[in-house]
Design an enzyme around this catalytic site. Structure first.
Site, short mmCIF file in Angstrom:
data_model
loop_
_atom_site.label_atom_id
_atom_site.label_comp_id
_atom_site.label_asym_id
_atom_site.label_seq_id
_atom_site.Cartn_x
_atom_site.Cartn_y
_atom_site.Cartn_z
N LYS A 144 0.85 -1.18 0.00
CA LYS A 144 0.00 0.00 0.00
C LYS A 144 0.90 1.25 0.00
O LYS A 144 2.06 1.12 0.41
CB LYS A 144 -0.94 -0.02 1.19
CG LYS A 144 -0.32 0.46 2.52
CD LYS A 144 -1.39 0.72 3.55
CE LYS A 144 -0.83 1.56 4.66
NZ LYS A 144 -1.75 1.87 5.73
N ASP A 173 -2.41 -6.48 2.13
CA ASP A 173 -3.01 -5.72 3.22
C ASP A 173 -2.68 -6.54 4.46
O ASP A 173 -3.26 -7.61 4.67
CB ASP A 173 -4.52 -5.58 3.05
CG ASP A 173 -5.10 -4.68 4.13
OD1 ASP A 173 -4.64 -4.78 5.28
OD2 ASP A 173 -6.00 -3.88 3.85
N HIS A 174 -1.74 -6.05 5.27
CA HIS A 174 -1.22 -6.93 6.32
C HIS A 174 -2.28 -7.27 7.36
O HIS A 174 -2.13 -8.24 8.09
CB HIS A 174 0.06 -6.37 6.95
CG HIS A 174 -0.15 -5.13 7.73
ND1 HIS A 174 -0.14 -3.89 7.17
CD2 HIS A 174 -0.39 -4.96 9.04
CE1 HIS A 174 -0.36 -3.00 8.11
NE2 HIS A 174 -0.51 -3.61 9.25
N LYS A 178 -3.35 -11.41 9.68
CA LYS A 178 -3.42 -11.64 11.12
C LYS A 178 -4.17 -12.95 11.40
O LYS A 178 -5.15 -13.27 10.75
CB LYS A 178 -4.13 -10.47 11.80
CG LYS A 178 -3.28 -9.21 11.74
CD LYS A 178 -3.74 -8.18 12.71
CE LYS A 178 -2.84 -6.97 12.68
NZ LYS A 178 -1.57 -7.17 13.37
N GLU A 212 -5.03 3.87 17.20
CA GLU A 212 -3.57 3.94 17.38
C GLU A 212 -3.27 4.99 18.44
O GLU A 212 -4.00 5.97 18.57
CB GLU A 212 -2.89 4.37 16.08
CG GLU A 212 -3.09 3.42 14.92
CD GLU A 212 -2.38 3.94 13.67
OE1 GLU A 212 -1.36 3.36 13.32
OE2 GLU A 212 -2.85 4.93 13.07
N ASP A 231 -5.75 6.29 4.32
CA ASP A 231 -4.68 5.50 4.91
C ASP A 231 -5.20 4.23 5.60
O ASP A 231 -4.51 3.23 5.63
CB ASP A 231 -3.91 6.37 5.92
CG ASP A 231 -2.58 5.74 6.32
OD1 ASP A 231 -1.85 5.30 5.42
OD2 ASP A 231 -2.30 5.69 7.53
N HIS A 236 -7.72 -1.17 5.15
CA HIS A 236 -7.81 -2.10 6.29
C HIS A 236 -9.24 -2.27 6.83
O HIS A 236 -9.71 -3.39 6.98
CB HIS A 236 -6.91 -1.64 7.44
CG HIS A 236 -5.50 -1.40 7.04
ND1 HIS A 236 -4.79 -2.28 6.26
CD2 HIS A 236 -4.64 -0.39 7.32
CE1 HIS A 236 -3.56 -1.81 6.08
NE2 HIS A 236 -3.45 -0.66 6.71
N LYS A 327 -5.59 8.36 15.09
CA LYS A 327 -4.28 8.42 15.74
C LYS A 327 -4.42 9.15 17.07
O LYS A 327 -5.39 9.88 17.28
CB LYS A 327 -3.31 9.18 14.84
CG LYS A 327 -3.04 8.43 13.54
CD LYS A 327 -1.84 8.97 12.82
CE LYS A 327 -1.44 8.08 11.67
NZ LYS A 327 -0.93 6.76 12.08
#
Ligand code: NAD
Length: 479
Positions: A144, A173-174, A178, A212, A231, A236, A327
């Protein structure tokens, strides 16, 4: 599952992502015995260094970012022996003949990881072909951001499609790597218990939170052009939404799973402006405010977004999905929560508590799945109800040497080597997600929308709470 011998070339092999995630991940797979004899990793980047210099750099990266996991003495050296390095220019001719000489025809799997800026993807794809480095068995892995809107995503897809078939392209897309995300599919489709209840008749609403605690850090300039919507939400959160809402695929294979995810994105309602709250973090005791962090005193970019989303299909019509991400929130936490409807009749005396089943799927920290169920409070106190968690956590059971479960990147890289695309985004999915996101962002720009400030360490502007309060609901605690 063992994999075949491979040549993995990491373009951008000296970059931040390679040092923090890709190389330590490969080392951990090596320690787990998953890199067969003959598997090699070739760093390819702009820096002028030799193989010895690259091995030193990688050894430092593994010590710093390997998560403290080390295997037996000498193993790091043995892993480093698998490494090679080529100084290369994606846009020029430097290094390409060296790379061609290094690659072996005898190896079945050739994978090229594009861990570089997306503006270089097209150049790399073109040069891999013109130098005869890619055939119809080769795979490419791309990172990404995959575009910043529908138009740029389409252009990126088109530039890759000139040289590679969709079946060769692995868009990472990490979040999909998971353990819990895959377990979500196992829980939904491996049990008879949940699927009959997984619909508008029994589910009250679903929440997805990705919180986050960090700010924009050193990525201020990039982030200011992106914002939370591009982002985090477009990729995600959208991927998580797809997995939680999709119809059961006929098979657990890449085509079937990705077809069902795409249908979810296409069924998403247009989001009304009053169903979205944008925020920008204010200064905290130890951090500057968002605008100072990105270096633009008039920035209108959001560092937080919360929204109410509907899916217009038979299964979900009328059921709200509440998404939020930001964030500088109160805790680092990613969680999907399915809140079931309250019982329609109670045979017990009301105790003022809201006893309802809640399924929490936790991605980080402490991956695991918990179901809140109501039982009788133990003891002689009469029929008093109490809620207890039915814990389906598995982190402890998982660690191969008692450590953390495999990182998402490790798993995904091995899937590339195995040729399994199930957990990667298909081009049409990415485009559909942008097609849904673009009008929202365009609306903000057209209206000159200014994000609401929120305190660092809080969970977004109070408007985000009101978004749910208007519907008689509350956000789950961020923990
Ligand atoms: P970086 O700036 O740290 O590294 C860039 C790498 O690209 C370096 O190895 C550099 O040598 C190489 N490079 C630059 N120009 C080149 C050229 N012309 N020819 C050959 N190599 C060249 O970047 P990064 O943070 O590692 O990010 C790489 C990609 O991964 C970006 O697309 C980024 O958006 C994405 N990404 C990064 C992270 C992260 O955590 N760092 C997370 C998600 C996605």
């Amino acid at each position: 599952i063992p994999v075949e011998a491979f040549d993995l070339v990491i373009f951008g092999g000296t970059g931040d992502l390679a040092r923090r995630k890709i190389l330590p991940g490969l080392f951990r797979r090596y320690c787990a015995g998953q890199m067969p004899d003959g598997a090699r990793v070739i760093g390819a980047a702009r820096s002028d260094m030799d193989a010895a210099g690259y091995k030193d750099m990688v050894a430092d990266a593994i010590r710093e970012f390997g998560g403290g996991r080390s295997c037996e003495d000498g193993t790091l050296d043995a892993f480093l022996d698998r490494l090679h390095y080529v100084a290369i220019d994606a846009r020029g001719e430097t290094g390409w003949s060296e790379l061609t000489d290094l690659m072996r025809d005898s190896v079945q799997v050739r994978a090229y990881y594009f861990s570089v800026a997306p503006s270089l993807f097209g150049d790399l794809a073109e040069r891999l072909h013109s130098h005869g480095l890619a055939d119809d068995q080769s795979r490419i892995v791309v990172e990404k951001p995959f575009g910043r809107d529908l138009q740029t995503a389409r252009a990126l897809n088109a530039s890759l499609a000139e040289h590679f078939d969709e079946s060769q392209i692995y868009r990472i897309d990490h979040y999909l790597g998971k353990e819990t995300v895959q377990n979500l599919m196992a829980v939904r489709f491996g049990n008879t218990l949940f699927e009959p209840l997984w619909n508008a008749q029994y589910v009250d609403h679903i929440q997805i939170t990705v919180a986050e605690t960090v700010g924009v850090g050193g990525r201020g300039e990039y982030y200011d052009k992106s914002g939370a919507m591009r982002d985090m939400v477009q990729n995600h959160l959208m991927q998580l939404l797809c997995l939680i809402a999709m119809e059961p695929p006929a098979k657990f294979d890449p085509g079937a799973v990705r077809d069902e995810k795409l249908k979810v994105i296409r069924a998403l309602d247009k989001v009304e402006p009053h169903h979205i709250v944008r925020g920008q973090y204010a200064a905290g005791p130890d951090n500057p405010d968002f605008r100072e962090a990105v270096g633009d005193a008039r920035s209108k970019t959001e560092s937080f977004v919360a929204m109410k989303v509907g899916i217009s299909n038979w299964r979900w019509a009328g059921i709200p999905f509440y998404l939020r991400t930001g964030k500088r929130m109160s805790a680092r936490s990613s969680e999907i929560t399915v809140v079931f409807k309250a019982r329609n009749h109670s045979i017990f005396e009301e105790d003022g508590e809201d006893h309802r089943n809640v399924l929490s799927i936790r991605l980080q920290p402490n991956e695991g799945i918990t179901m809140k169920v109501t039982i009788k409070e133990p003891g002689p106190g009469g029929m008093r109800l109490v809620d207890v968690p039915l814990d389906m956590s598995f982190a402890e059971a998982l660690g191969e040497d008692g450590g953390d479960p495999p990182d998402a990147y490790e798993r995904l890289i091995m899937d590339v080597i195995r040729g399994n695309q199930t957990l990667f985004m298909r081009g049409d999915e990415v485009e559909a997600a942008w097609a849904w996101t673009d009008p929202i962002i365009d609306g903000w720009t057209a209206r000159g929308d200014v994000p609401k400030p929120y305190d660092s360490g809080s969970n977004g502007p109070t408007d985000a709470d009101q978004l749910l309060a208007r519907d008689g609901r509350i956000w789950r605690e961020v923990r």
